[in-house]
Design an enzyme around this catalytic site. Sequence first.
Site, PDB file in Angstrom:
ATOM      1  N   ASP A  47      48.884 -87.767  61.109  1.00 20.99           N
ATOM      2  CA  ASP A  47      47.846 -87.292  62.043  1.00 20.99           C
ATOM      3  C   ASP A  47      46.466 -87.768  61.558  1.00 20.99           C
ATOM      4  O   ASP A  47      45.592 -86.971  61.232  1.00 20.99           O
ATOM      5  CB  ASP A  47      47.886 -85.758  62.170  1.00 20.99           C
ATOM      6  CG  ASP A  47      47.632 -85.021  60.853  1.00 20.99           C
ATOM      7  OD1 ASP A  47      47.102 -83.903  60.905  1.00 20.99           O
ATOM      8  OD2 ASP A  47      47.950 -85.574  59.779  1.00 20.99           O
ATOM      9  N   HIS A  74      45.552 -85.078  49.271  1.00 20.74           N
ATOM     10  CA  HIS A  74      46.745 -84.477  49.876  1.00 20.74           C
ATOM     11  C   HIS A  74      47.789 -85.556  50.239  1.00 20.74           C
ATOM     12  O   HIS A  74      48.805 -85.677  49.557  1.00 20.74           O
ATOM     13  CB  HIS A  74      46.356 -83.689  51.134  1.00 20.74           C
ATOM     14  CG  HIS A  74      45.476 -82.501  50.856  1.00 20.74           C
ATOM     15  ND1 HIS A  74      45.856 -81.436  50.060  1.00 20.74           N
ATOM     16  CD2 HIS A  74      44.228 -82.197  51.293  1.00 20.74           C
ATOM     17  CE1 HIS A  74      44.895 -80.535  50.018  1.00 20.74           C
ATOM     18  NE2 HIS A  74      43.886 -80.971  50.756  1.00 20.74           N
TER      19      HIS A  74
HETATM   20  O1  RIB Z   1      46.629 -79.490  54.066  1.00 25.35           O
HETATM   21  C1  RIB Z   1      46.370 -80.874  54.033  1.00 25.35           C
HETATM   22  C2  RIB Z   1      47.054 -81.578  55.155  1.00 25.35           C
HETATM   23  O2  RIB Z   1      46.490 -81.168  56.403  1.00 25.35           O
HETATM   24  C3  RIB Z   1      46.847 -83.103  55.115  1.00 25.35           C
HETATM   25  O3  RIB Z   1      47.959 -83.735  55.690  1.00 25.35           O
HETATM   26  C4  RIB Z   1      45.640 -83.318  55.978  1.00 25.35           C
HETATM   27  O4  RIB Z   1      45.632 -84.622  56.578  1.00 25.35           O
HETATM   28  C5  RIB Z   1      45.859 -82.277  57.038  1.00 25.35           C
HETATM   29  O5  RIB Z   1      46.743 -82.822  58.003  1.00 25.35           O
HETATM   30 CA    CA Z   2      47.656 -85.421  57.388  1.00 28.04          CA
END
Ligand code: RIB
Ligand code: CA
Length: 320
Positions: free
Chosen positions: A15, A246
């Site tokens: 995303d 992340h």
């Molecule tokens: O919590 C972090 C996640 O949420 C990552 O994938 C960031 O891109 C959002 O989608």
């Molecule tokens: Ca993400």
Amino acid sequence: MSTPAAPTRIIIDTDPGIDDAMAIIYALASPELEVVGLTTVFGNAHVDTCTDNAIRILDIAGRHDIPVAQGAGRPMAQPYRGPADYVHGVNGLADAPLPAPSRAPHPLDAAHFIIDQVLAAPGEITLVPVGPLTNIALAMLLRPDLPEHLAGMVIMGGNAFVPGNASPAAEANIINDPEAADIVFGADCPIVMCGLDVTERTVMTSAQIASINDIDNDRARLAAAILPFYRDFHVSRGGPDGIHVHDSTCISYLIAPHLYGVQHHPVRVDCGQGVGRGKTWPSLRHSLATGPWGNRRNVAILTEVDGPAAVALELERLAR
Ligand code: RIB
Ligand code: CA
């Protein structure tokens, strides 16, 4: 001289999203991986925006050969919470001025693209979801045998032994579609959970972000254009002087698993409507792994990380 192992073939379900963009360009710069395709899902932005961004990122990386298949625009069983524009910008990429996407998405939707690719190469493909798990769950509902044809899944999502980031209970990707996540964590295939337990201990500092300005390639120029916005969000929320890494954690795990410590437990997701909605719950005592956690495979939950080494590896690949 041993011949290098064949690259790990992956589909990134994404995303984009600033950290998604970093994970995609990281994967493209890593010869240990072959990016078979990208599939897009709502989350950080509306799915149409995420699809445009996925194509834009591939355009910047010169990878017009990699297909992008658009997926779900909303969760399975709740309304879409709306874009996290305060984290990723209205356009999903720090509102950086970027050229229009060069092409249309693949004719198949994400779930059918995943099914087609996996069934055409049984046992070869690893799914790398770094957004809400809606597309993966839909693919599993369409083809219940899908997991047995997967090499596995490496998922950015969840929080086993630490608080959430989207609520005190839950991590953003999971709370965006708890029902989908509970289906996916029950898949009968190898699953690695790259949750907040390690991603919030992997910090790319402001100084390291600034150093990207010295790297002379288009991928690095994209990173330099979008990371300051993401850093400002972290600092504004009392976070680190930098960013939590992340989505790229999935890529670091795939190419350098020795940087991580793992615990193996079955996982369920709270799909209730209370304050705990979206929490990922490991069952630590196997005597309790009956009932709702019964007959679920253990998930490899990452619980330890050499954060500086993981960040150094990502920056090394960015400079390639
Ligand atoms: O919590 C972090 C996640 O949420 C990552 O994938 C960031 O891109 C959002 O989608
Ligand atoms: Ca993400």
